[in-house]
Write a protein that holds these residues in place. Structure first.
Motif, PDB file in Angstrom:
ATOM      1  N   SER A  80      12.517  -8.019 -17.533  1.00  0.00           N
ATOM      2  CA  SER A  80      12.409  -8.168 -16.071  1.00  0.00           C
ATOM      3  C   SER A  80      12.053  -6.850 -15.410  1.00  0.00           C
ATOM      4  N   PHE A  81      12.668  -5.758 -15.883  1.00  0.00           N
ATOM      5  CA  PHE A  81      12.333  -4.437 -15.328  1.00  0.00           C
ATOM      6  C   PHE A  81      10.860  -4.121 -15.557  1.00  0.00           C
ATOM      7  N   LEU A  82      10.363  -4.412 -16.767  1.00  0.00           N
ATOM      8  CA  LEU A  82       8.960  -4.135 -17.069  1.00  0.00           C
ATOM      9  C   LEU A  82       8.036  -4.952 -16.176  1.00  0.00           C
ATOM     10  N   GLU A  83       8.429  -6.182 -15.872  1.00  0.00           N
ATOM     11  CA  GLU A  83       7.591  -7.072 -15.058  1.00  0.00           C
ATOM     12  C   GLU A  83       7.694  -6.773 -13.561  1.00  0.00           C
ATOM     13  N   SER A  84       8.892  -6.399 -13.103  1.00  0.00           N
ATOM     14  CA  SER A  84       9.114  -6.260 -11.658  1.00  0.00           C
ATOM     15  C   SER A  84       9.353  -4.839 -11.186  1.00  0.00           C
ATOM     16  N   GLY A  85       9.566  -3.924 -12.115  1.00  0.00           N
ATOM     17  CA  GLY A  85       9.889  -2.560 -11.731  1.00  0.00           C
ATOM     18  C   GLY A  85      11.386  -2.396 -11.536  1.00  0.00           C
ATOM     19  N   ILE A  86      11.796  -1.164 -11.379  1.00  0.00           N
ATOM     20  CA  ILE A  86      13.202  -0.827 -11.181  1.00  0.00           C
ATOM     21  C   ILE A  86      13.408  -0.589  -9.697  1.00  0.00           C
ATOM     22  N   LYS A  87      14.436  -1.244  -9.149  1.00  0.00           N
ATOM     23  CA  LYS A  87      14.623  -1.225  -7.704  1.00  0.00           C
ATOM     24  C   LYS A  87      15.909  -0.547  -7.238  1.00  0.00           C
ATOM     25  N   SER A  88      16.762  -0.146  -8.168  1.00  0.00           N
ATOM     26  CA  SER A  88      18.020   0.476  -7.758  1.00  0.00           C
ATOM     27  C   SER A  88      18.457   1.505  -8.791  1.00  0.00           C
ATOM     28  N   GLU A  89      19.409   2.330  -8.399  1.00  0.00           N
ATOM     29  CA  GLU A  89      19.948   3.314  -9.338  1.00  0.00           C
ATOM     30  C   GLU A  89      20.666   2.623 -10.487  1.00  0.00           C
ATOM     31  N   LYS A  90      21.334   1.516 -10.196  1.00  0.00           N
ATOM     32  CA  LYS A  90      22.014   0.757 -11.249  1.00  0.00           C
ATOM     33  C   LYS A  90      21.003   0.273 -12.293  1.00  0.00           C
ATOM     34  N   GLU A  91      19.885  -0.262 -11.842  1.00  0.00           N
ATOM     35  CA  GLU A  91      18.847  -0.721 -12.776  1.00  0.00           C
ATOM     36  C   GLU A  91      18.263   0.446 -13.563  1.00  0.00           C
ATOM     37  N   ALA A  92      18.059   1.584 -12.896  1.00  0.00           N
ATOM     38  CA  ALA A  92      17.540   2.769 -13.585  1.00  0.00           C
ATOM     39  C   ALA A  92      18.510   3.212 -14.671  1.00  0.00           C
ATOM     40  N   HIS A  93      19.789   3.140 -14.380  1.00  0.00           N
ATOM     41  CA  HIS A  93      20.813   3.512 -15.360  1.00  0.00           C
ATOM     42  C   HIS A  93      20.800   2.532 -16.533  1.00  0.00           C
ATOM     43  N   GLN A  94      20.732   1.244 -16.249  1.00  0.00           N
ATOM     44  CA  GLN A  94      20.692   0.230 -17.305  1.00  0.00           C
ATOM     45  C   GLN A  94      19.454   0.408 -18.186  1.00  0.00           C
ATOM     46  N   MET A 117      14.152   8.683  -9.235  1.00  0.00           N
ATOM     47  CA  MET A 117      15.386   8.495 -10.004  1.00  0.00           C
ATOM     48  C   MET A 117      15.402   9.296 -11.306  1.00  0.00           C
ATOM     49  N   GLU A 118      14.706  10.419 -11.305  1.00  0.00           N
ATOM     50  CA  GLU A 118      14.648  11.237 -12.525  1.00  0.00           C
ATOM     51  C   GLU A 118      16.014  11.794 -12.925  1.00  0.00           C
ATOM     52  N   ASP A 119      16.893  11.999 -11.953  1.00  0.00           N
ATOM     53  CA  ASP A 119      18.226  12.513 -12.263  1.00  0.00           C
ATOM     54  C   ASP A 119      19.023  11.546 -13.133  1.00  0.00           C
ATOM     55  N   ILE A 120      18.779  10.263 -12.953  1.00  0.00           N
ATOM     56  CA  ILE A 120      19.494   9.260 -13.746  1.00  0.00           C
ATOM     57  C   ILE A 120      19.086   9.361 -15.206  1.00  0.00           C
ATOM     58  N   TRP A 121      17.796   9.486 -15.465  1.00  0.00           N
ATOM     59  CA  TRP A 121      17.311   9.640 -16.841  1.00  0.00           C
ATOM     60  C   TRP A 121      17.917  10.893 -17.470  1.00  0.00           C
ATOM     61  N   ASP A 122      17.910  11.998 -16.743  1.00  0.00           N
ATOM     62  CA  ASP A 122      18.483  13.241 -17.252  1.00  0.00           C
ATOM     63  C   ASP A 122      19.974  13.073 -17.544  1.00  0.00           C
ATOM     64  N   GLN A 123      20.688  12.426 -16.646  1.00  0.00           N
ATOM     65  CA  GLN A 123      22.130  12.225 -16.812  1.00  0.00           C
ATOM     66  C   GLN A 123      22.413  11.355 -18.046  1.00  0.00           C
ATOM     67  N   VAL A 124      21.699  10.267 -18.208  1.00  0.00           N
ATOM     68  CA  VAL A 124      21.919   9.382 -19.347  1.00  0.00           C
ATOM     69  C   VAL A 124      21.583  10.103 -20.652  1.00  0.00           C
ATOM     70  N   CYS A 125      20.510  10.860 -20.669  1.00  0.00           N
ATOM     71  CA  CYS A 125      20.149  11.614 -21.882  1.00  0.00           C
ATOM     72  C   CYS A 125      21.205  12.658 -22.214  1.00  0.00           C
ATOM     73  N   ASP A 126      21.756  13.303 -21.198  1.00  0.00           N
ATOM     74  CA  ASP A 126      22.798  14.308 -21.430  1.00  0.00           C
ATOM     75  C   ASP A 126      24.080  13.675 -21.968  1.00  0.00           C
ATOM     76  N   LEU A 170      10.501   7.147 -13.820  1.00  0.00           N
ATOM     77  CA  LEU A 170      11.718   7.321 -13.015  1.00  0.00           C
ATOM     78  C   LEU A 170      11.559   8.450 -12.004  1.00  0.00           C
ATOM     79  N   SER A 171      10.834   9.484 -12.374  1.00  0.00           N
ATOM     80  CA  SER A 171      10.566  10.570 -11.430  1.00  0.00           C
ATOM     81  C   SER A 171       9.737  10.072 -10.248  1.00  0.00           C
ATOM     82  N   ASN A 172       8.734   9.254 -10.550  1.00  0.00           N
ATOM     83  CA  ASN A 172       7.861   8.740  -9.492  1.00  0.00           C
ATOM     84  C   ASN A 172       8.588   7.834  -8.504  1.00  0.00           C
ATOM     85  N   ILE A 173       9.698   7.224  -8.931  1.00  0.00           N
ATOM     86  CA  ILE A 173      10.455   6.373  -8.004  1.00  0.00           C
ATOM     87  C   ILE A 173      11.716   7.083  -7.497  1.00  0.00           C
TER      88      ILE A 173
END
Length: 101
Positions: free
Chosen positions: A28-42, A90-99, A85-88
């Motif tokens: 669903s994310f691939l089809e519709s995009g990510i719309k929230s920080e929760k979705e970015a985290h998931q 939410m790049e901080d979320i990716w960095d946080q999850v990777c850390d 994620l940077s373009n929307i």
């Protein structure tokens, strides 16, 4: 829709593992995009799960998309996911999850 322009094979590997790991929300994310920080985290957590699954498949000699060793895709995956994620904003979320990794 999430588009991976530089490395389009990233979408293929994400779709493959989303189906394999029964993560329909990722499709669903691939089809519709990510719309929230929760979705970015998931989505970010799924990417790390997918990379772990890729490693297990390699250890078990499982061919995925025509190759047993797909670890060479990891930098492409990182590039595309972090760029998206940077373009929307939410790049901080990716960095946080990777850390947390």
């Amino acid at each position: 829709m999430i588009e991976f322009k530089r490395y389009p094979h990233v979408k293929e590997i994400i779709e493959y593992y989303a189906r394999k790991l029964d993560k329909s929300q990722v499709i669903s994310f691939l089809e519709s995009g990510i719309k929230s920080e929760k979705e970015a985290h998931q989505f970010s957590k799924f990417i790390l799960l997918m990379i772990d699954s890729m490693a297990k498949d390699m250890q078990n000699n499982v061919s995925v998309l025509g190759s047993v060793d797909n670890t060479s895709m990891i930098p492409d995956i990182d590039y595309e996911v972090s760029l998206y994620l940077s373009n929307i904003g939410m790049e901080d979320i990716w960095d946080q999850v990777c850390d947390e990794g």
